[in-house]
Design a protein around this motif. Structure first.
Motif, PDB file in Angstrom:
ATOM      1  N   LEU B   9       0.852  -1.381   0.044  1.00  9.52           N
ATOM      2  CA  LEU B   9       0.055  -0.078   0.011  1.00  9.52           C
ATOM      3  C   LEU B   9       0.892   1.380   0.121  1.00  9.52           C
ATOM      4  CD1 LEU B   9      -2.950   1.042   0.470  1.00  9.52           C
ATOM      5  CD2 LEU B   9      -2.658   1.256   2.673  1.00  9.52           C
ATOM      6  N   GLU B  10       0.456   2.214  -0.993  1.00  4.38           N
ATOM      7  CA  GLU B  10       1.055   3.369  -0.848  1.00  4.38           C
ATOM      8  C   GLU B  10       0.165   4.400  -0.750  1.00  4.38           C
ATOM      9  OE1 GLU B  10       4.841   2.020  -4.001  1.00  4.38           O
ATOM     10  OE2 GLU B  10       3.401   3.921  -4.485  1.00  4.38           O
ATOM     11  N   VAL B  11       0.136   5.321   0.136  1.00  3.27           N
ATOM     12  CA  VAL B  11      -0.792   6.359   0.376  1.00  3.27           C
ATOM     13  C   VAL B  11      -0.100   7.792   0.461  1.00  3.27           C
ATOM     14  CG1 VAL B  11      -2.643   7.453   1.618  1.00  3.27           C
ATOM     15  CG2 VAL B  11      -2.165   4.936   1.891  1.00  3.27           C
ATOM     16  N   TYR B  12      -0.422   8.514  -0.644  1.00  3.90           N
ATOM     17  CA  TYR B  12       0.270   9.958  -0.737  1.00  3.90           C
ATOM     18  C   TYR B  12      -0.525  11.048  -0.334  1.00  3.90           C
ATOM     19  CZ  TYR B  12       4.009   7.210  -3.315  1.00  3.90           C
ATOM     20  OH  TYR B  12       5.021   6.311  -3.577  1.00  3.90           O
ATOM     21  N   VAL B  23       2.458   6.681   3.542  1.00  6.17           N
ATOM     22  CA  VAL B  23       2.591   5.178   3.690  1.00  6.17           C
ATOM     23  C   VAL B  23       3.122   4.738   2.336  1.00  6.17           C
ATOM     24  CG1 VAL B  23       1.155   3.075   3.873  1.00  6.17           C
ATOM     25  CG2 VAL B  23       0.475   5.022   5.202  1.00  6.17           C
ATOM     26  N   ASP B  24       4.342   4.043   2.486  1.00  4.84           N
ATOM     27  CA  ASP B  24       5.039   3.525   1.415  1.00  4.84           C
ATOM     28  C   ASP B  24       5.478   2.301   1.397  1.00  4.84           C
ATOM     29  OD1 ASP B  24       6.346   4.172  -0.849  1.00  4.84           O
ATOM     30  OD2 ASP B  24       8.214   4.899   0.122  1.00  4.84           O
ATOM     31  N   GLY B  43       3.564  11.223  12.676  1.00  7.86           N
ATOM     32  CA  GLY B  43       3.670  11.559  11.575  1.00  7.86           C
ATOM     33  C   GLY B  43       4.348  10.465  10.726  1.00  7.86           C
ATOM     34  N   CYS B  44       4.560   9.256  11.481  1.00  7.55           N
ATOM     35  CA  CYS B  44       5.207   7.937  10.529  1.00  7.55           C
ATOM     36  C   CYS B  44       4.233   7.367   9.831  1.00  7.55           C
ATOM     37  CB  CYS B  44       5.739   7.129  11.693  1.00  7.55           C
ATOM     38  SG  CYS B  44       4.526   6.125  12.537  1.00  7.55           S
ATOM     39  N   ALA B 228       8.642   6.331   9.549  1.00  6.64           N
ATOM     40  CA  ALA B 228       8.687   7.067   8.267  1.00  6.64           C
ATOM     41  C   ALA B 228       7.991   6.426   7.176  1.00  6.64           C
ATOM     42  CB  ALA B 228      10.427   7.597   7.832  1.00  6.64           C
ATOM     43  N   GLY B 229       6.800   5.938   7.383  1.00  9.48           N
ATOM     44  CA  GLY B 229       6.033   5.674   6.266  1.00  9.48           C
ATOM     45  C   GLY B 229       6.148   4.207   5.775  1.00  9.48           C
ATOM     46  N   LYS B 230       6.987   3.415   6.500  1.00 13.57           N
ATOM     47  CA  LYS B 230       7.411   2.197   6.197  1.00 13.57           C
ATOM     48  C   LYS B 230       7.285   1.273   7.380  1.00 13.57           C
ATOM     49  CE  LYS B 230      10.481   2.364   2.420  1.00 13.57           C
ATOM     50  NZ  LYS B 230       9.610   1.816   1.331  1.00 13.57           N
ATOM     51  N   ILE B 231       7.119  -0.303   7.258  1.00 13.48           N
ATOM     52  CA  ILE B 231       7.285  -0.986   8.397  1.00 13.48           C
ATOM     53  C   ILE B 231       8.691  -1.055   8.671  1.00 13.48           C
ATOM     54  CG2 ILE B 231       6.855  -3.337   9.254  1.00 13.48           C
ATOM     55  CD1 ILE B 231       4.450  -3.454   7.389  1.00 13.48           C
TER      56      ILE B 231
END
Ligand SMILES: Nc1ncnc2c1ncn2[C@@H]1O[C@H](COP(=O)(O)OP(=O)(O)O)[C@@H](O)[C@H]1O
Ligand code: SF4
Ligand code: SF4
Ligand SMILES: [Mg+2]
Lengths: 364, 346
Positions: B9-12, B23-24, B43-44, B228-231
């Protein structure tokens, strides 16, 4: 410096706010009865602050922690009671003595964004207290305060404004501003609760260094008991404007005696999935501090309630015979020989108390 | 098949400087009846992830890629109307601030009944009222207060009313975003306890988003640590707490005081998470990691599977073998802070 000398003594401090005034009036309109009501935000609090110690004030929101803290640095004038500093009762102090007290008593707030003037640079923010108190060597002092707060190199921060800084840096500026006057003590009200967990330890270590390196005293206000355990030498637990238990931190956390302290500590989650936790259900919610009940303020939620004595007699915060901390609860025998039952009026009726008399502590 | 399957999943978010990759490339599964915790700094991407799942992203937010499979349907392919139906009925969200989620001009009862009637047309008023009573009792509120307006409730009562509302439709998945952060500890404890018992009763699964690792330790079966947007790391709660392999998990765990421990050195992770508009190549944690090497700054770490954990760190094996004490020592982190930024230290 001896860690046991008393720096400040708080003596039966009370701070009441009139309800039918300002913002709080709208909150309690429903009570409107004509005569003014009072919020008993702080209602008879006594403790001493020792040199070089960190004293924690704990309790749920609304219990009076912030009001106590603001009274300590004279941001509030007490309704009753007094603060004794340097052998002077502040109620009788001269203007010069008050001015000197203000210089020695500083406060750090929860939200550094609100407590810093957005139109002032870091330099001016930290220098302002020096100007107010006519203290020389401004630049050197500002520089040293910023260095202590680990804003390095200080010159790099001089011309910055609060909005250019991160939350952690802003709180460091607030700390530098509080320290620049070389105060004797600092009241820190939830200083890290707005910061991300990963950054908290950095700010906390500054507070530690204040006590370790400079012998400053710190009153640390927080609802977070895990943090208070980490930071404080002694703790005072507040409930509805009063201290219910006070003593060495480890004693209070590991061996709490007041039923409220027990419930509070039990409710704290543990960051270890292997540790089971006994969960105590507490009845109801904190009462408002406008219509103060007779006797013990915790009586409606207390699972140990022992009848008329709880209902009628305010339990004094006092030394007890069996443990180190002071507790305000009738379950335990007073070390000073005070007998609360002498203040109970009428004969206790079992129907009213709802408890069998055998559960009351023996008077012997 | 899992109840929820999120894949790549990528949420921009659209910004003036370009898309922020909130979310990257996040993938995970949630089993029926399972409790999954999502932890990480503000913010992550925790809340963005939840909002993407329930379909309430703000205008600037969009799903760039990937899929969200819920009970066999891909939510990213659904129309807004379809998703709105799903909301509350199957998936409900408990937001951090109940005040923003409750409408001040309607009584609590009116709002719950309205939610029931929209999603289950044909439910009679009597039955709806019964559900309100039942849910109020479950969350420990006096059913007679259901006719109050939100402002007549204290903060703790509002949060419980919000939870009652979220549960009224017996959703199969609950997303709880910092459900108790605004509450005092006694109220938090009571609400978490009630949520657990309700969950057991209706066998729903739950995603708990929080910054508080102790809440996760006590309520979750599995944990995702986001950075930072990743697991960064994912796995069963016991393993995440006992034997994590990712330096960020180790640091975060040691940043938290434990009420059961009398003396403990807390650790501070210096620096800040990277910009999400132009994130660094390589490991996103490299700038703050005391173990970072050139390889970390150049190559993005792949998943490393061991002991039930999925860890995105090049050196997971080394940490396992010998470096754990080093990574677990606050002085390691504090020295890194002094070396990298002269002690600005956060
Ligand atoms: N300036 C004020 N005017 C009226 N009431 C106040 C004022 N400040 C605080 N209170 C009330 O005093 C009580 C104690 O508040 P506070 O000291 O802020 O507690 P805490 O810091 O423990 O949350 C609360 O009922 C609060 O609403
Ligand atoms: S004095 Fe009585 S009501 Fe108050 S805490 Fe002690 S036992 Fe409970
Ligand atoms: S990959 Fe490198 S920088 Fe990233 S967490 Fe592992 S050691 Fe640290
Ligand atoms: Mg406060």
């Amino acid at each position: 410096m001896s860690g046991n000398d008393v720096l400040l003594e708080v003596d039966d401090l009370k701070k009441h706010f009139k309800v039918n005034q300002g913002w709080i009036a709208s909150l309690v309109e429903s009570f409107g009865s004509g005569e003014p009501d009072y919020v008993h935000a702080v209602d008879g609090v006594s403790f001493e602050l020792r040199e070089g110690e960190t004293l924690g004030l704990a309790g749920e929101s609304g219990c009076g922690k912030t009001t106590t803290g603001m009274s300590l640095v004279k941001l509030h004038d007490p309704t009753a009671g007094d603060i004794v500093y340097d052998d002077t009762r502040l109620s009788e102090a001269s203007d010069a003595e008050i001015k000197q007290f203000r210089q020695n008593a500083q406060m750090i707030f929860q939200d550094p964004f609100e407590s810093l003037n957005p139109r002032m640079t870091v330099y001016d923010t930290v220098a302002e207290p020096l100007r107010i108190h006519n203290i020389r060597n401004e630049t050197a002092r500002v520089q040293r305060a910023l260095e202590f707060a680990e804003l390095l190199p200080p010159e790099q921060y001089y011309d910055q404004y609060p909005h250019e800084l991160s939350g952690g840096q802003r709180q460091r500026v607030a700390i530098a501003r509080a320290l620049v006057l070389d105060p004797d003590f600092i009241v820190a009200d939830e200083p890290v609760s707005m910061l991300d967990v990963s950054l908290r330890a950095g700010v906390l270590s500054l507070l530690d260094r204040m006590t370790d390196e400079f012998g400053l005293s710190v009153v640390y206000i927080s609802h977070d008991l895990s943090l208070l355990r980490h930071m404080c030498d002694r703790l005072a637990i507040m409930y509805m404007g009063k201290i219910v238990e006070k003593g060495p931190t480890d004693e209070i956390i590991e061996n709490p005696q007041h039923p409220y302290t027990q419930a509070l500590i039990n409710a704290v989650p543990v960051p270890d999935p292997g540790v089971g936790r006994e969960r105590v259900e507490l009845q109801g919610e904190v009462g408002d501090v406008i219509d103060i009940p007779t006797g013990c303020r915790f009586k409606n939620r207390c699972s140990e309630y022992i009848g008329d004595v709880c209902d009628q007699v305010v339990p004094p915060l006092e030394a007890k015979t069996d443990f180190e901390q002071d507790v305000a609860c009738h379950l335990y025998d007073s070390a000073e020989g005070y007998d609360p039952y002498q203040d109970v009026t009428g004969s206790p009726s079992a129907a009213e108390t709802g408890e069998e008399p055998e559960s009351t502590p023996a008077d012997d | 098949m899992s109840q929820l399957e999120v894949e790549d999943l990528e949420v921009y978010y659209e910004t003036e400087e370009g898309p922020a990759q909130a979310v990257d490339g996040v993938s995970f599964e949630l089993e029926e009846g399972e409790n999954l915790g999502i932890v990480g700094e503000s913010g992550c991407g925790k809340t963005t992830l939840a909002k993407a799942i329930i379909g309430i992203l703000p205008d600037a937010g969009y799903i760039n890629d990937g899929s969200i499979n819920f009970q066999g349907d891909d939510l990213t392919e659904m129309t807004n109307a379809q998703r709105r139906r799903l909301k509350w009925e199957e998936i409900s969200m408990i937001a951090q601030s109940a005040m923003n989620s409750l409408d001040p001009v309607y009584t609590i009862r009116e709002q719950i009944v309205e939610a029931i009637e929209t999603h289950r047309p044909g439910t009679g008023r009597v039955e709806s009222d019964e559900i309100v009573t039942e849910m109020f009792e479950l969350v420990g509120l006096d059913p007679e207060r259901a006719d109050d307006y939100p402002h007549q409730f204290s903060g703790g009562m509002r949060q419980r009313a919000m939870i009652a509302m979220a549960l009224a439709l017996e959703p199969s998945l609950m997303l709880a975003d910092e459900p108790t952060t605004a509450l005092d500890v006694i109220m938090q404890d009571q609400i978490l306890k009630r949520m657990a018992s309700i969950q057991e009763e209706i066998n729903s699964s739950m995603m708990v988003i929080t910054h508080d690792v102790s809440v996760v330790a006590e309520t979750c079966d599995r944990v995702i640590v986001m950075y930072a947007g990743k697991i960064a790391e994912e796995g069963p709660v016991e393993e995440i707490f006992d034997q994590p392999y990712h330096p960020y998990t180790i640091g975060l765990k040691r940043a938290f005081p434990n009420i059961r421990k009398s003396s403990q050195d807390l650790l501070s992770i210096s620096g800040y998470p990277p910009e999400l508009i132009d994130p660094p190549q390589g490991c996103r944690f490299a700038e703050r990691c005391p173990m970072a090497t050139d390889k970390c700054r150049e190559e993005e770490p792949e998943a490393h599977y061991k002991n039930g954990l999925r860890s995105y760190c090049h050196y997971a094996d080394e940490i396992d073998a010998e470096l754990r004490p080093y990574a677990d020592d606050p002085t390691t982190w504090n020295q890194a802070a002094a070396a990298t930024d002269g002690g600005v230290g956060e």
